[in-house]
Design a protein around this motif. Structure first.
Motif, PDB file in Angstrom:
ATOM      1  N   PRO A  62       0.802  -1.227   0.000  1.00 19.47           N
ATOM      2  CA  PRO A  62       0.000   0.000   0.000  1.00 19.47           C
ATOM      3  C   PRO A  62       0.833   1.275   0.000  1.00 19.47           C
ATOM      4  O   PRO A  62       0.382   2.321  -0.455  1.00 19.47           O
ATOM      5  CB  PRO A  62      -0.809  -0.131   1.301  1.00 19.47           C
ATOM      6  N   ASN A  63       2.073   1.199   0.499  1.00 17.07           N
ATOM      7  CA  ASN A  63       2.923   2.389   0.513  1.00 17.07           C
ATOM      8  C   ASN A  63       3.747   2.538  -0.764  1.00 17.07           C
ATOM      9  O   ASN A  63       4.537   3.467  -0.891  1.00 17.07           O
ATOM     10  CB  ASN A  63       3.873   2.338   1.721  1.00 17.07           C
ATOM     11  N   GLY A  64       3.570   1.616  -1.712  1.00 19.89           N
ATOM     12  CA  GLY A  64       4.285   1.716  -2.979  1.00 19.89           C
ATOM     13  C   GLY A  64       5.771   1.497  -2.841  1.00 19.89           C
ATOM     14  O   GLY A  64       6.562   2.256  -3.404  1.00 19.89           O
TER      15      GLY A  64
ATOM     16  N   VAL B  84      -2.501   7.609  -2.337  1.00 21.75           N
ATOM     17  CA  VAL B  84      -3.083   7.007  -1.142  1.00 21.75           C
ATOM     18  C   VAL B  84      -4.061   8.008  -0.551  1.00 21.75           C
ATOM     19  O   VAL B  84      -3.689   9.152  -0.283  1.00 21.75           O
ATOM     20  CB  VAL B  84      -1.999   6.643  -0.097  1.00 21.75           C
ATOM     21  N   GLU B  85      -5.294   7.576  -0.376  1.00 24.56           N
ATOM     22  CA  GLU B  85      -6.303   8.438   0.254  1.00 24.56           C
ATOM     23  C   GLU B  85      -6.500   7.976   1.683  1.00 24.56           C
ATOM     24  O   GLU B  85      -6.549   6.782   1.965  1.00 24.56           O
ATOM     25  CB  GLU B  85      -7.606   8.380  -0.541  1.00 24.56           C
TER      26      GLU B  85
ATOM     27  N   GLY C 134      -3.125  11.781   3.290  1.00 24.09           N
ATOM     28  CA  GLY C 134      -3.138  11.172   1.980  1.00 24.09           C
ATOM     29  C   GLY C 134      -2.165  11.896   1.059  1.00 24.09           C
ATOM     30  O   GLY C 134      -1.752  13.033   1.333  1.00 24.09           O
ATOM     31  N   TYR C 135      -1.800  11.250  -0.053  1.00 28.97           N
ATOM     32  CA  TYR C 135      -0.834  11.897  -0.945  1.00 28.97           C
ATOM     33  C   TYR C 135      -1.008  11.378  -2.373  1.00 28.97           C
ATOM     34  O   TYR C 135      -1.557  10.295  -2.625  1.00 28.97           O
ATOM     35  CB  TYR C 135       0.597  11.662  -0.467  1.00 28.97           C
TER      36      TYR C 135
ATOM     37  N   VAL D  88       1.318  16.081  -3.920  1.00 29.43           N
ATOM     38  CA  VAL D  88       0.183  16.777  -3.327  1.00 29.43           C
ATOM     39  C   VAL D  88      -0.209  16.048  -2.051  1.00 29.43           C
ATOM     40  O   VAL D  88      -0.434  14.825  -2.056  1.00 29.43           O
ATOM     41  CB  VAL D  88      -1.019  16.841  -4.289  1.00 29.43           C
ATOM     42  N   LEU D  89      -0.288  16.771  -0.937  1.00 28.84           N
ATOM     43  CA  LEU D  89      -0.664  16.219   0.367  1.00 28.84           C
ATOM     44  C   LEU D  89      -2.067  16.681   0.727  1.00 28.84           C
ATOM     45  O   LEU D  89      -2.386  17.864   0.576  1.00 28.84           O
ATOM     46  CB  LEU D  89       0.335  16.677   1.435  1.00 28.84           C
ATOM     47  N   PHE D  90      -2.907  15.762   1.268  1.00 30.61           N
ATOM     48  CA  PHE D  90      -4.296  16.124   1.608  1.00 30.61           C
ATOM     49  C   PHE D  90      -4.877  15.147   2.635  1.00 30.61           C
ATOM     50  O   PHE D  90      -4.588  13.955   2.565  1.00 30.61           O
ATOM     51  CB  PHE D  90      -5.151  16.126   0.329  1.00 30.61           C
TER      52      PHE D  90
END
Length: 240
Positions: A92-94, A104-105, A142-143, A171-173
């Motif tokens: 999941p972390n690539g 990742v959300e 998320g990113y 992008v971070l969110f």
């Protein structure tokens, strides 16, 4: 004399008949015992085969054709080898070097606060790479990380000038890089770089719960993304 001879003759005949009858009974009994023994041997052979038999499940004395193990070598067991399930390499972390986008959300109880952005050259396991570290006050949000034709500032959409031959946008969110008063929460400069692969990076936007960071890269190289804790950090490694 003639009467005595006559009386003995029937007696002899009776004895001979008796002996003949006894001999017949004895012969019949022996024949019956011999037949029972042969049937017993045949029965044991049918119910319990010897260990050298090849019928049914091979016994220990039978050499079966060896199967192939997953590694390609001959297996020592006569049973077919079972190929173990293969765990997928993508997490999941690539945690894979690739130039493909990573996203990742994550639902958070609040908004993550960016407190530092740092870059450095690293070497591990004989591999050289440049590392960009984004540190947070509380948790990793998320990113979305991907190569873009050019990096643009959020809201305005203007192209952000960056040195390099290829460009990544992070992008971070939900995330912010300022406090409630609008003051920057960064304890490090907003820009940096000068590394073999990571030529330049800069914070390009802090707008409506989204923090944008642009990366100028020496070439379209593979990258990986990791999440670290204590403190909470997001890491982007670029192959150098």
């Amino acid at each position: 004399m003639s009467r005595l001879t006559a009386s003995r003759t029937p007696t002899r005949r009776r004895r001979a008949a008796t002996l003949a009858l006894a001999a017949g009974v004895l012969a019949f009994g022996l024949a019956g015992c011999g037949g029972a023994h042969d049937r017993g041997t045949a029965g044991s052979t049918a119910s319990t085969p010897p260990v050298t038999t090849t019928a049914g499940t091979p016994s220990a004395s039978v050499t079966a054709r060896p199967t192939r193990s997953p590694s390609g070598g001959p297996a020592t067991s006569a049973r077919p080898s079972v190929t173990p399930s293969v765990t997928p390499s993508v997490t999941p972390n690539g945690l894979v070097w690739s130039s493909e986008p990573r996203r990742v959300e994550r639902a958070l109880p609040g908004t993550a606060t960016v407190v530092a952005v740092r870059g450095a050259h690293n070497m591990a396991g004989g591999l050289e790479f440049d590392r960009l570290v984004i540190e947070f006050r509380d948790h990793v949000p998320g990113y979305d990380v991907r190569y873009v034709a050019d990096v643009r500032s959020p809201g305005e959409g203007a192209v952000v000038p960056l040195r390099g031959q290829a460009f990544l946008e992070l992008v971070l969110f939900p995330a912010v890089a300022h406090d409630d008063a609008g003051t920057s929460t960064l304890t490090t400069p907003r820009t940096g770089g000068g590394l073999p692969a990571l030529v330049q990076y800069r914070l390009t936007g802090d707008y409506e719960g989204y923090v944008h960071i642009g990366l100028g890269v020496d070439d379209r190289v593979g990258f990986r993304v990791l999440e670290l804790s204590d403190p909470a950090r997001l890491v982007v490694d670029l192959a150098a």
